[in-house]
Design a protein around this motif. Sequence first.
Motif, PDB file in Angstrom:
ATOM      1  N   SER A 127      54.179  46.834 -54.469  1.00 13.99           N
ATOM      2  CA  SER A 127      53.879  48.084 -53.749  1.00 13.99           C
ATOM      3  C   SER A 127      53.135  49.096 -54.622  1.00 13.99           C
ATOM      4  CB  SER A 127      55.175  48.710 -53.232  1.00 13.99           C
ATOM      5  OG  SER A 127      56.020  49.010 -54.339  1.00 13.99           O
ATOM      6  N   GLY A 128      53.009  48.786 -55.914  1.00 12.27           N
ATOM      7  CA  GLY A 128      52.352  49.718 -56.832  1.00 12.27           C
ATOM      8  C   GLY A 128      50.864  49.872 -56.523  1.00 12.27           C
ATOM      9  N   ILE A 129      50.339  51.052 -56.796  1.00  9.15           N
ATOM     10  CA  ILE A 129      48.908  51.299 -56.571  1.00  9.15           C
ATOM     11  C   ILE A 129      48.273  51.732 -57.889  1.00  9.15           C
ATOM     12  CG2 ILE A 129      47.194  52.638 -55.285  1.00  9.15           C
ATOM     13  CD1 ILE A 129      49.238  53.072 -53.107  1.00  9.15           C
ATOM     14  N   MET A 130      47.169  51.072 -58.225  1.00  9.03           N
ATOM     15  CA  MET A 130      46.376  51.438 -59.393  1.00  9.03           C
ATOM     16  C   MET A 130      45.011  51.924 -58.911  1.00  9.03           C
ATOM     17  SD  MET A 130      47.567  48.196 -61.641  1.00  9.03           S
ATOM     18  CE  MET A 130      47.405  47.205 -60.175  1.00  9.03           C
ATOM     19  N   PRO A 131      44.287  52.666 -59.745  1.00  5.98           N
ATOM     20  CA  PRO A 131      42.985  53.182 -59.291  1.00  5.98           C
ATOM     21  C   PRO A 131      42.090  52.112 -58.669  1.00  5.98           C
ATOM     22  CG  PRO A 131      43.539  54.173 -61.398  1.00  5.98           C
ATOM     23  CD  PRO A 131      44.606  53.150 -61.109  1.00  5.98           C
ATOM     24  N   ASN A 132      42.096  50.914 -59.254  1.00  6.37           N
ATOM     25  CA  ASN A 132      41.186  49.867 -58.781  1.00  6.37           C
ATOM     26  C   ASN A 132      41.571  49.287 -57.428  1.00  6.37           C
ATOM     27  OD1 ASN A 132      40.048  46.627 -59.626  1.00  6.37           O
ATOM     28  ND2 ASN A 132      38.708  48.408 -59.508  1.00  6.37           N
ATOM     29  N   ASN A 133      42.827  49.532 -56.977  1.00  5.70           N
ATOM     30  CA  ASN A 133      43.227  49.025 -55.661  1.00  5.70           C
ATOM     31  C   ASN A 133      42.440  49.649 -54.514  1.00  5.70           C
ATOM     32  OD1 ASN A 133      46.556  48.573 -56.824  1.00  5.70           O
ATOM     33  ND2 ASN A 133      45.231  46.931 -56.093  1.00  5.70           N
ATOM     34  N   ALA A 134      41.761  50.749 -54.770  1.00  6.84           N
ATOM     35  CA  ALA A 134      40.901  51.350 -53.735  1.00  6.84           C
ATOM     36  C   ALA A 134      39.735  50.418 -53.392  1.00  6.84           C
ATOM     37  CB  ALA A 134      40.371  52.696 -54.207  1.00  6.84           C
ATOM     38  N   TYR A 135      39.501  49.407 -54.233  1.00  5.85           N
ATOM     39  CA  TYR A 135      38.352  48.503 -54.047  1.00  5.85           C
ATOM     40  C   TYR A 135      38.803  47.056 -53.844  1.00  5.85           C
ATOM     41  CZ  TYR A 135      36.221  52.666 -55.927  1.00  5.85           C
ATOM     42  OH  TYR A 135      35.844  53.977 -56.117  1.00  5.85           O
ATOM     43  N   ASP A 136      40.021  46.857 -53.326  1.00  7.09           N
ATOM     44  CA  ASP A 136      40.583  45.504 -53.236  1.00  7.09           C
ATOM     45  C   ASP A 136      39.627  44.496 -52.599  1.00  7.09           C
ATOM     46  OD1 ASP A 136      42.962  46.012 -54.544  1.00  7.09           O
ATOM     47  OD2 ASP A 136      44.132  46.316 -52.713  1.00  7.09           O
ATOM     48  N   LEU A 137      39.093  44.831 -51.437  1.00  9.63           N
ATOM     49  CA  LEU A 137      38.223  43.892 -50.721  1.00  9.63           C
ATOM     50  C   LEU A 137      36.953  43.599 -51.514  1.00  9.63           C
ATOM     51  CD1 LEU A 137      38.240  42.332 -48.083  1.00  9.63           C
ATOM     52  CD2 LEU A 137      36.929  44.181 -47.039  1.00  9.63           C
ATOM     53  N   ARG A 138      36.350  44.639 -52.069  1.00  9.47           N
ATOM     54  CA  ARG A 138      35.110  44.458 -52.826  1.00  9.47           C
ATOM     55  C   ARG A 138      35.354  43.739 -54.155  1.00  9.47           C
ATOM     56  NH1 ARG A 138      32.151  50.056 -53.050  1.00  9.47           N
ATOM     57  NH2 ARG A 138      30.500  48.805 -53.983  1.00  9.47           N
ATOM     58  N   ASN A 139      36.548  43.957 -54.746  1.00  8.03           N
ATOM     59  CA  ASN A 139      36.900  43.226 -55.975  1.00  8.03           C
ATOM     60  C   ASN A 139      36.940  41.724 -55.722  1.00  8.03           C
ATOM     61  OD1 ASN A 139      37.300  45.576 -57.499  1.00  8.03           O
ATOM     62  ND2 ASN A 139      39.485  45.665 -57.054  1.00  8.03           N
ATOM     63  N   VAL A 140      37.596  41.341 -54.634  1.00  9.93           N
ATOM     64  CA  VAL A 140      37.729  39.919 -54.301  1.00  9.93           C
ATOM     65  C   VAL A 140      36.349  39.318 -54.020  1.00  9.93           C
ATOM     66  CG1 VAL A 140      38.676  38.292 -52.618  1.00  9.93           C
ATOM     67  CG2 VAL A 140      40.117  40.133 -53.487  1.00  9.93           C
ATOM     68  N   HIS A 141      35.515  40.069 -53.310  1.00  8.90           N
ATOM     69  CA  HIS A 141      34.162  39.593 -53.011  1.00  8.90           C
ATOM     70  C   HIS A 141      33.348  39.423 -54.297  1.00  8.90           C
ATOM     71  CE1 HIS A 141      29.874  40.224 -51.759  1.00  8.90           C
ATOM     72  NE2 HIS A 141      30.231  39.239 -50.974  1.00  8.90           N
ATOM     73  N   LEU A 142      33.420  40.420 -55.188  1.00  7.90           N
ATOM     74  CA  LEU A 142      32.681  40.357 -56.456  1.00  7.90           C
ATOM     75  C   LEU A 142      33.173  39.190 -57.310  1.00  7.90           C
ATOM     76  CD1 LEU A 142      30.632  41.657 -58.455  1.00  7.90           C
ATOM     77  CD2 LEU A 142      32.512  43.108 -59.275  1.00  7.90           C
ATOM     78  N   ALA A 143      34.495  39.029 -57.390  1.00  8.28           N
ATOM     79  CA  ALA A 143      35.068  37.938 -58.182  1.00  8.28           C
ATOM     80  C   ALA A 143      34.611  36.583 -57.642  1.00  8.28           C
ATOM     81  CB  ALA A 143      36.594  38.024 -58.183  1.00  8.28           C
ATOM     82  N   GLY A 144      34.642  36.423 -56.326  1.00  6.44           N
ATOM     83  CA  GLY A 144      34.227  35.162 -55.710  1.00  6.44           C
ATOM     84  C   GLY A 144      32.761  34.866 -55.956  1.00  6.44           C
ATOM     85  N   ARG A 145      31.956  35.896 -55.856  1.00  3.94           N
ATOM     86  CA  ARG A 145      30.507  35.740 -56.041  1.00  3.94           C
ATOM     87  C   ARG A 145      30.177  35.320 -57.480  1.00  3.94           C
ATOM     88  NH1 ARG A 145      26.268  38.067 -52.866  1.00  3.94           N
ATOM     89  NH2 ARG A 145      24.341  38.108 -54.061  1.00  3.94           N
TER      90      ARG A 145
END
Length: 201
Positions: free
Chosen positions: A117-135
């Motif tokens: 349940s914790g939130i870190m600054p980067n969690n605001a970009y969860d969807l884009r992080n996953v997309h960038l990592a996959g790419r």
Amino acid sequence: IPKTRGIICFDAGHGGKHNGTKSTLGGFFEKNYALDWALRIHPLLRAKGWQVVMTRTNDVTMSIDQRVAVADRYGADLFVSLHFNAAGKGASGLETYCTTPQGMPSTLTRGYSDPMSGIMPNNAYDLRNVHLAGRIHNAMIKNVGMADRGVRRARFMSVIAKQKRPAVLVEGGYLSDPAEARLIGTAAYRQKLAEAIAKAF
């Protein structure tokens, strides 16, 4: 330089008094290989119209917060941290990490707590992080030809968890594996890694 496609901040892991992992073949360190990889990426992406900033361009000690501050100072659109891996016998291949999305378990914790349940600054970009990592991971697997260890999730990697932009951490092979350590030690392999990252963009 006029802003064209955007600004990518590349972070060569470790540096200075932080050697990172040591090659199983002798006195060669992750910090040097990571810096060489980052320096090779720089001209490839500039040629494609990206602005590239780097957290370090020489063998200097930097804290996590200093690395995050570089990306903030330049208003980077994306952040990519470059590393090489080490583990027990038999581990080999390429991995790409993003910050664990809120509400999900991490795939790697290294003994750190993993509050879903914790939130870190980067969690605001969860969807884009996953997309960038996959790419990036897809480009690495297709263009480097190493074993695929997948896209993974971690909360303890604060160099990406503290980022206020899409961010990933890339592991370019295992310095603990003799065959991969030999490859990582060659300029040709590190150039292949750089070209793979450039193809992702």
